[in-house]
Design a protein around this motif. Structure first.
Motif, short mmCIF file in Angstrom:
data_model
loop_
_atom_site.label_atom_id
_atom_site.label_comp_id
_atom_site.label_asym_id
_atom_site.label_seq_id
_atom_site.Cartn_x
_atom_site.Cartn_y
_atom_site.Cartn_z
N ARG A 3 0.85 -1.19 0.00
CA ARG A 3 0.00 0.00 0.00
C ARG A 3 0.88 1.24 0.00
NH1 ARG A 3 -4.32 -0.30 4.49
NH2 ARG A 3 -5.78 0.50 2.96
N HIS A 5 2.02 4.89 1.25
CA HIS A 5 1.98 5.70 2.46
C HIS A 5 1.89 7.17 2.07
CE1 HIS A 5 3.96 7.80 5.96
NE2 HIS A 5 2.91 7.20 6.49
N THR A 7 1.36 11.25 3.32
CA THR A 7 1.30 12.26 4.37
C THR A 7 0.70 13.52 3.75
OG1 THR A 7 3.33 11.39 5.28
CG2 THR A 7 2.63 13.53 6.10
N THR A 15 -1.89 14.58 8.44
CA THR A 15 -2.57 13.28 8.50
C THR A 15 -1.79 12.27 7.68
OG1 THR A 15 -4.65 14.51 8.53
CG2 THR A 15 -4.80 12.15 8.10
N GLU A 16 -1.70 11.04 8.20
CA GLU A 16 -1.05 9.99 7.43
C GLU A 16 -2.04 8.87 7.18
OE1 GLU A 16 2.88 8.66 8.74
OE2 GLU A 16 2.84 10.37 10.12
N TYR A 17 -1.93 8.25 6.01
CA TYR A 17 -2.76 7.07 5.76
C TYR A 17 -2.08 6.15 4.76
CZ TYR A 17 -4.41 10.03 1.83
OH TYR A 17 -4.49 10.84 0.72
N CYS A 19 -2.97 3.72 1.43
CA CYS A 19 -4.05 3.48 0.46
C CYS A 19 -3.56 2.61 -0.67
CB CYS A 19 -4.63 4.79 -0.05
SG CYS A 19 -3.53 5.74 -1.11
N VAL A 28 -10.61 7.20 0.64
CA VAL A 28 -9.73 7.35 1.80
C VAL A 28 -10.42 8.14 2.90
CG1 VAL A 28 -7.59 8.43 2.60
CG2 VAL A 28 -7.61 7.16 0.44
N GLU A 32 -11.02 5.21 5.35
CA GLU A 32 -9.82 5.12 6.17
C GLU A 32 -9.86 6.11 7.32
OE1 GLU A 32 -7.04 3.14 5.93
OE2 GLU A 32 -8.15 2.04 4.36
N LEU A 33 -10.34 7.33 7.02
CA LEU A 33 -10.21 8.42 7.99
C LEU A 33 -11.53 8.72 8.71
CD1 LEU A 33 -7.98 10.77 5.80
CD2 LEU A 33 -7.24 9.16 7.56
N GLY A 66 -6.20 8.87 -3.89
CA GLY A 66 -5.69 9.09 -2.54
C GLY A 66 -4.19 9.38 -2.57
#
Ligand SMILES: Cc1cc2nc3c(=O)[nH]c(=O)nc-3n(C[C@H](O)[C@H](O)[C@H](O)COP(=O)(O)OP(=O)(O)OC[C@H]3O[C@@H](n4cnc5c(N)ncnc54)[C@H](O)[C@@H]3O)c2cc1C
Ligand code: FES
Ligand code: FES
Lengths: 159, 287
Positions: A3, A5, A7, A15-17, A19, A28, A32-33, A66
């Motif tokens: 996936r 990463h 930022t 915010t970090e996620y 996807c 996302v 995710e959030l 995303g």
């Protein structure tokens, strides 16, 4: 497949996620959030229910990946009120019954806020064209347009 | 699927060349719709918007260079570009809603190769040149040669368009783009028509270009319609001849947005109106 990463900044917060490459920004935000204010009406850019600001531009978050948000600034409906205090547009939509089911409302509010920041005194025609990419199946648009025009007048008066 | 966001044109070209079925991502307003619908299944998406300078509109040798990352909204906000090429800008600004404008690019519109692409006729009428970057280097190609047939371009594997160049406007030039859509907003052109003119000192048309969209598998250069304007002041006789030639040049299909007969007729009407607007602008009058 690993996936990606990401930022980014969402409503002012870093915010970090993670996807998948094919996940949209809307996926996302919602999945995710847990920012579920942005809605998915069509997933094809037609309805505007997913409208967010990306680096200061109004966009459909269903048409942004995303992964593209890396290092950018995203603003969503969740960032519109300051704490408990609603934005004048939000308050006007409630007071003037400019919504029914409410699915289109977050997108319309984000879009209308951007319009009023660019043009504090839009004509009715300008409001209608600006919001042409925001579909509403309930209200018939009139109350929405009026709420935006009235808010613009109020905000000009207050400024 | 992989996602890459290279920062140089060379890296973008080598990523595109090294992968079967890689797709360029500009504004994504066509690509993401097709991805979601399962119409395309690329192995890699190459986001070109991180390439240095790709989001710039720059004045160059009297003309304008527009990068492949420039949104149509940004074109609409650029006053000097709009003063030189109002027709090119109005074509770009007709694409989609405010939200779509914030992302879509004129070059994405071109590379999507849709017959009804709104920004393409005015680019072709302006004599725009695409700056193509590929694994073997760069080349310049007239925008007219980029689309080949619906959904197909002349770009080779690994190639992408980094920018488009609009030649110097010169004194006494003007352009215009008009489309006919069944609604007033958010629809696909049933007919599109762009006209670009340069006038001689005496106010007669010296150079003309009339370009049609949505009435053939790709954009059409209506040379006879343009020739009908040369040497004239776009008087009614010249406009009538231009309209007739534009109607004759159109080769539309019948579909839900219009019959062949209707679209040929509308082609003539739009050619006449666009020519009049372009002429007014070329004379430096407002329209
Ligand atoms: C709601 C909605 C309304 C729309 N209305 C209109 C309209 O009125 N008129 C109209 O003409 N179009 C319309 N479109 C289609 C679309 O918005 C335009 O074609 C747009 O200009 C595409 O640009 P993009 O940057 O988003 O392209 P992308 O989706 O990023 O790319 C489109 C295609 O071109 C390729 N590509 C993109 N950039 C390059 C490049 N630099 N080099 C090589 N290949 C490239 C991509 O790989 C892809 O195949 C609409 C779309 C939506 C969702
Ligand atoms: S969900 Fe994005 S425009 Fe409809
Ligand atoms: S209030 Fe229901 S879609 Fe607008």
């Amino acid at each position: 497949m690993s996936r990606i990463h990401v930022t980014t900044t969402i409503n002012g917060d870093e915010t970090e996620y993670l996807c998948e490459p094919q996940d949209t920004l809307l996926d996302v935000l919602r999945d995710e959030l847990d920012l579920t204010g942005s809605k998915e009406g069509c997933a094809s850019g037609d309805c505007g229910a997913c409208s967010v600001m990306l680096d200061g531009r109004l966009v459909c978050s269903c048409l942004v990946l995303g992964a593209e948000a890396e290092g950018r600034a995203v603003e969503t409906i969740e960032g519109m009120a300051s704490g408990e205090e609603l934005h004048p547009l939000q308050q006007a939509f409630i007071d003037k019954a400019a919504l029914q089911c409410g699915i289109c409302t977050p997108g319309i509010l984000v879009a209308a806020k951007d319009l009023l920041e660019r043009n504090p005194d839009p004509t009715e025609e300008e409001v209608r064209y600006w919001l042409a990419g925001n579909l509403c199946r309930c209200t018939g648009y009139d109350k929405i347009i009026r709420a935006v025009l009235d808010t613009a007048a109020d905000m000009r008066g207050a400024a | 699927m992989r996602f890459e966001a290279p920062t140089s044109p060379e890296d973008a070209a080598s990523l595109l060349a090294a992968t079967d079925n890689a797709r360029v991502l500009a504004g994504g307003t066509d690509l993401l719709v097709r991805l979601r619908a399962g119409q395309v299944e690329p192995e890699m998406i190459v986001d070109i918007k991180r390439i240095a300078g790709i989001d710039a509109i720059t004045s160059e040798d009297g003309g304008w260079r527009i990068g492949a990352g420039v949104s149509c909204a940004a074109m609409g906000e650029h006053d000097a570009l709009g003063a030189d090429y109002p027709g090119v800008v109005e074509g770009a600004e007709l694409i989609g809603s405010t939200q779509v404008q914030g992302r879509c690019t004129m070059i994405g519109n071109l590379c999507n190769a849709g017959p009804a692409a709104d920004s393409v006729p005015a680019m072709v009428a302006a004599g725009a040149i695409a700056h193509v970057v590929g694994p073997k280097g760069t080349r310049e190609a007239p925008v007219f040669e980029i689309p080949v047939s619906p959904g197909k371009t002349s770009l080779a594997k690994g190639e992408f368009i980094a920018s488009v160049y609009l030649p110097p406007r010169g004194a006494r030039g003007g352009d215009a783009y008009l489309r006919f859509i069944p609604r007033t907003e958010m629809d696909i052109a049933a007919v599109g028509c762009a006209v670009n003119l340069s006038l001689a000192d005496d106010g007669t048309v010296e150079k003309a270009s009339v370009v049609l969209g949505a009435v053939g598998p790709k954009v059409i250069e209506a040379a006879e319609a343009a020739a009908a304007l040369i040497g004239t002041t776009c008087d009614d006789t010249a406009l009538a001849a231009c309209a007739e030639a534009a109607t004759a040049a159109a080769t539309p299909i019948d579909d839900k947005r219009g019959t062949v007969e209707f679209r040929k007729d509308v082609t003539g009407v739009l050619a006449r109106r666009a020519a009049r607007i372009a002429y007014t602008r070329a004379k430096g009058e407002t329209s």
